[in-house]
Design a protein around this motif. Structure first.
Motif, PDB file in Angstrom:
ATOM      1  N   TYR A 279      28.901  31.109  26.446  1.00  0.00           N
ATOM      2  CA  TYR A 279      27.797  32.074  26.523  1.00  0.00           C
ATOM      3  C   TYR A 279      28.036  33.094  27.629  1.00  0.00           C
ATOM      4  CZ  TYR A 279      23.192  34.130  26.270  1.00  0.00           C
ATOM      5  OH  TYR A 279      22.176  35.031  26.107  1.00  0.00           O
ATOM      6  N   ASP A 280      28.437  32.619  28.802  1.00  0.00           N
ATOM      7  CA  ASP A 280      28.581  33.529  29.938  1.00  0.00           C
ATOM      8  C   ASP A 280      29.753  34.495  29.775  1.00  0.00           C
ATOM      9  OD1 ASP A 280      26.395  32.835  31.581  1.00  0.00           O
ATOM     10  OD2 ASP A 280      27.402  31.001  32.182  1.00  0.00           O
ATOM     11  N   THR A 281      30.790  34.106  29.021  1.00  0.00           N
ATOM     12  CA  THR A 281      31.884  35.037  28.766  1.00  0.00           C
ATOM     13  C   THR A 281      31.582  35.936  27.568  1.00  0.00           C
ATOM     14  OG1 THR A 281      33.050  33.328  27.476  1.00  0.00           O
ATOM     15  CG2 THR A 281      33.674  33.599  29.787  1.00  0.00           C
ATOM     16  N   GLY A 282      30.780  35.459  26.611  1.00  0.00           N
ATOM     17  CA  GLY A 282      30.480  36.237  25.419  1.00  0.00           C
ATOM     18  C   GLY A 282      29.312  37.184  25.569  1.00  0.00           C
ATOM     19  N   VAL A 283      28.359  36.877  26.450  1.00  0.00           N
ATOM     20  CA  VAL A 283      27.136  37.676  26.553  1.00  0.00           C
ATOM     21  C   VAL A 283      27.424  39.108  27.004  1.00  0.00           C
ATOM     22  CG1 VAL A 283      26.585  37.081  28.962  1.00  0.00           C
ATOM     23  CG2 VAL A 283      24.736  37.616  27.347  1.00  0.00           C
TER      24      VAL A 283
ATOM     25  N   ALA B 192      35.899  41.712  34.505  1.00  0.00           N
ATOM     26  CA  ALA B 192      37.055  41.005  35.052  1.00  0.00           C
ATOM     27  C   ALA B 192      36.735  40.176  36.289  1.00  0.00           C
ATOM     28  CB  ALA B 192      38.168  41.997  35.382  1.00  0.00           C
ATOM     29  N   THR B 193      35.698  40.542  37.077  1.00  0.00           N
ATOM     30  CA  THR B 193      35.394  39.749  38.270  1.00  0.00           C
ATOM     31  C   THR B 193      34.987  38.322  37.904  1.00  0.00           C
ATOM     32  OG1 THR B 193      33.214  40.814  38.248  1.00  0.00           O
ATOM     33  CG2 THR B 193      34.788  41.561  39.905  1.00  0.00           C
ATOM     34  N   LEU B 194      34.309  38.159  36.775  1.00  0.00           N
ATOM     35  CA  LEU B 194      33.993  36.794  36.326  1.00  0.00           C
ATOM     36  C   LEU B 194      35.280  36.016  36.100  1.00  0.00           C
ATOM     37  CD1 LEU B 194      31.292  35.564  33.915  1.00  0.00           C
ATOM     38  CD2 LEU B 194      33.659  34.940  33.443  1.00  0.00           C
TER      39      LEU B 194
ATOM     40  N   ILE C 150      30.626  34.176  41.347  1.00  0.00           N
ATOM     41  CA  ILE C 150      30.059  32.817  41.404  1.00  0.00           C
ATOM     42  C   ILE C 150      29.983  32.220  40.005  1.00  0.00           C
ATOM     43  CG2 ILE C 150      27.963  31.489  41.897  1.00  0.00           C
ATOM     44  CD1 ILE C 150      27.414  33.503  44.191  1.00  0.00           C
ATOM     45  N   LEU C 151      29.500  33.007  39.057  1.00  0.00           N
ATOM     46  CA  LEU C 151      29.413  32.540  37.680  1.00  0.00           C
ATOM     47  C   LEU C 151      30.811  32.229  37.139  1.00  0.00           C
ATOM     48  CD1 LEU C 151      27.182  32.084  35.580  1.00  0.00           C
ATOM     49  CD2 LEU C 151      27.581  34.411  34.768  1.00  0.00           C
ATOM     50  N   GLY C 152      31.769  33.091  37.479  1.00  0.00           N
ATOM     51  CA  GLY C 152      33.141  32.856  37.052  1.00  0.00           C
ATOM     52  C   GLY C 152      33.724  31.590  37.646  1.00  0.00           C
ATOM     53  N   PHE C 153      33.415  31.338  38.929  1.00  0.00           N
ATOM     54  CA  PHE C 153      33.888  30.105  39.557  1.00  0.00           C
ATOM     55  C   PHE C 153      33.401  28.896  38.760  1.00  0.00           C
ATOM     56  CE2 PHE C 153      33.896  26.515  42.376  1.00  0.00           C
ATOM     57  CZ  PHE C 153      34.992  26.697  43.197  1.00  0.00           C
TER      58      PHE C 153
END
Length: 477
Positions: A44-48, A72-74, A127-130
Motif C-alpha cells: 500500500y505504501d509503495t503503491g499509494v 525515491a526517498t521512501l 521513516i515510512l521507507g525504513f
C-alpha cells in the motif's frame, strides 16, 4: 514435494516425518496472516503514491526533480531499513523487529498525512521507507523459518501476495477517493491516511505471535524453540526438526558464521553475490516503475488523466491474479530456478514488444490500449514467475546465522536499485520516451537471463538446513 512425503536430511542423519493435519496447521496459517500485514503495508505504501502524486504535486509545488525525490526517498529509507532490519532480526529476533516496524509504519503514515510542506514530507517518507525495508527483509525470513519444508514456498510466498494486494488496494482506493473527493484540497492526504489501519493491526497481532524457532535455537533457547515448533507442528515432527536445526546450529557456531568477515569464505561470498544480483535484476525489470508511475505512464501512452487512474487498476488486478496463481498452483510444483529464469524470458519479451509498439504506432487511442494490454501482461508475468519466487528464493539462500545479514544486504541492493530507477524514471521518459525506458529494461533483461542461467542455484524441495550443507560442500546445483 507433496505434503505427505518425508524430507530426508543430507548429512544430519535426521529424517523428517510427514506433515499431519491438526490445530497446529491452523495456527501456522494465522501466524502467516498476521505477519503478512507487513507485506500489505509494504504494497500500500509503495503503491499509494501512484494516484496521490498528481494532487500532491499541485499542493506541495513539486517539479520533476522533487516529484522523483518524494517517491525515491521512501526507497532510500527502505534500503537503510533492509540493512538495519536484517541486523535487528539477528540481534533481537524476528517478532520484536516486526513489532517495532508496525510502530514505524504508523508514525511514518501520520507524518506524511500531516506534512505541511516538502521539508516535512521527505523525512516522513524516509521513516515510512525504513519500515517498508525492514518489513521486506523480516517477513519472508520469519515465514520461511516457521514453515515446514513442504509448505515453505506457499507460506513464504504469501508475503508477496500481500504486497500486490496492498498495491491493488492502493490503486482502487486512490480511484475511489479521487472520484468522490477529488475536488477537496489535500485529497492525497486521505489516500495516505488509510495505511494507519493495517499498521495498527500488525502491531496488535504481533504481540500474540511466537518468535522464530530457528532464531531461538541460534540464541541457545532450545526449550522455547521446541515450544514454538509444537504450536505449528505435530509432536514427532517438532522433535525431528529440532534435532536437525540443533545439529546445524552447532556446526555454524563452530565455524563462527555471521557477518562481513564471513564474505571471505568462498561459498558464502558466492551466495551473497547471487542474492544481491537476483535482487537487483528483479528491480531492473521496471516492475516498480509501473507500480509507482503507472498512471503517469498511461497518460503518456494516450489516456486522459481520469481514464488513466482507472485503467491503472488493471495493473493491480493482474498483479494479484499472477501472484495467486503462482502461490497456489506453481511455487511448490516447479523448481524455483526454472520458474525465475522463465519469468525473466517472458518479461523481457514483453519489454521488446512495448518498444516496437512505441516506435511503430502513432499516438492514438489504439496505441494507448495496446500499451495498456502489454503493461498488464508484463505485470502478470512478473507476478506469476518472478516476484513470489524471487522473494522466496532470497529467504532460502542464506545460512541460519547469516540469514538476517545476507537477506538484509540483498534487499538493500534491491531498494537502492529501485530508488535510483524510480528517481531517474520521470527524466528518462521525458528525454527518451516509452521506447527508451523499455529498451533499457529489455537490454538489462537479456543480461539477467545470462547471469542467472549460469549462477542461480535451485532452492526448492529441500529444507533450509539441507540447502546450507549443500552450498557449504560446493554443490550449487
Amino acid at each position: 514435494m507433496s505434503h505427505g512425503a518425508p524430507a530426508p536430511g543430507l548429512n544430519t542423519g535426521v529424517t523428517l516425518p510427514p506433515l499431519e493435519a491438526g490445530p497446529h496447521q491452523r495456527r501456522l496459517d494465522l501466524i502467516a496472516i498476521v505477519a503478512t500485514f507487513g507485506g500489505l503495508l509494504f504494497g500500500y505504501d509503495t503503491g499509494v503514491i501512484n494516484g496521490a502524486l498528481e494532487p500532491m504535486k499541485a499542493d506541495l509545488g513539486l517539479n520533476t526533480v522533487t516529484e522523483g525525490l518524494v517517491t525515491a526517498t521512501l526507497l532510500l529509507g527502505a534500503a537503510l531499513g533492509a540493512v538495519v532490519g536484517g541486523r535487528m532480526n539477528d540481534a533481537i529476533g524476528r517478532k520484536k523487529t516486526l513489532t517495532i516496524v508496525a510502530v514505524l509504519f504508523f508514525v511514518g503514515t501520520l507524518g506524511g498525512v500531516f506534512a505541511p510542506n516538502l521539508m516535512v514530507m521527505l523525512p516522513a517518507r524516509v521513516i515510512l521507507g525504513f519500515a517498508v525495508g525492514a518489513a521486506s527483509v523480516t517477513v519472508p525470513v520469519y515465514l520461511a523459518e516457521l514453515a515446514p519444508t513442504e509448505r515453505r514456498g506457499t507460506l513464504s510466498g504469501r508475503n508477496e501476495l500481500a504486497i500486490v494486494v496492498g498495491q491493488m488496494l492502493a490503486f482502487i482506493i486512490n480511484a475511489i477517493i479521487a472520484n468522490l473527493w477529488g475536488h477537496h484540497e489535500g485529497v492525497w492526504r486521505y489516500m495516505l491516511a488509510v495505511a494507519a489501519v493495517p499498521a495498527a493491526a500488525l502491531f496488535v497481532g504481533m504481540l500474540r505471535m511466537p518468535e522464530s524457532p530457528r532464531w531461538l535455537i541460534s540464541q541457545g533457547r532450545h526449550d522455547d524453540a521446541l515450544d514454538v515448533l509444537r504450536e505449528v507442528r505435530s509432536e514427532n515432527r517438532a522433535k525431528a526438526e529440532m534435532a536437525e536445526v540443533e545439529q546445524l546450529a552447532q556446526e555454524e557456531a563452530e565455524s563462527n558464521v555471521g557477518g562481513w568477515s564471513d564474505l571471505a569464505v568462498p561459498w558464502i561470498a558466492r551466495i551473497v553475490m547471487i542474492g544481491c544480483a537476483l535482487a537487483a535484476a528483479q528491480q531492473l525489470t521496471g516492475i516498480n516503475s509501473i507500480m509507482y508511475y503507472g498512471t503517469e505512464l498511461l497518460k503518456d501512452a494516450g489516456f486522459s488523466a481520469s481514464a488513466a487512474i482507472i485503467a491503472n487498476i488493471a495493473n493491480g488486478v493482474l498483479a494479484v491474479a499472477g501472484s495467486a496463481l503462482c502461490l497456489f498452483v506453481m511455487i511448490d510444483r516447479m523448481r524455483r530456478r526454472d520458474l525465475i529464469i522463465r519469468g525473466f524470458i517472458a518479461t523481457t519479451t514483453v519489454h521488446g514488444l512495448i518498444v516496437i509498439t512505441a516506435l511503430l504506432m502513432p499516438a492514438s487511442t489504439s496505441r494507448a490500449w495496446v500499451i495498456l494490454v502489454l503493461c498488464v501482461t508484463f505485470v502478470f508475468f512478473m507476478q506469476l514467475a518472478l516476484n513470489v519466487p524471487v522473494w522466496v528464493c532470497l529467504s532460502e539462500l542464506f545460512p541460519l546465522r547469516l540469514r538476517g545479514f545476507g537477506m538484509g544486504l540483498s534487499i538493500m541492493v534491491m531498494w537502492l536499485v529501485n530508488a535510483a530507477l524510480t528517481f531517474a524514471f520521470p527524466s528518462i521518459v521525458a528525454f527518451a520516451g516509452l521506447a527508451g525506458i523499455f529498451g533499457l529494461f529489455f537490454v538489462v533483461g537479456l543480461i539477467a537471463i545470462a547471469f542467472l542461467w549460469k549462477f542461480l542455484p535451485n532452492t526448492s524441495g529441500r529444507s533450509l538446513e539441507q540447502l546450507e550443507e549443500s552450498f557449504a560442500s560446493g554443490n550449487f546445483s
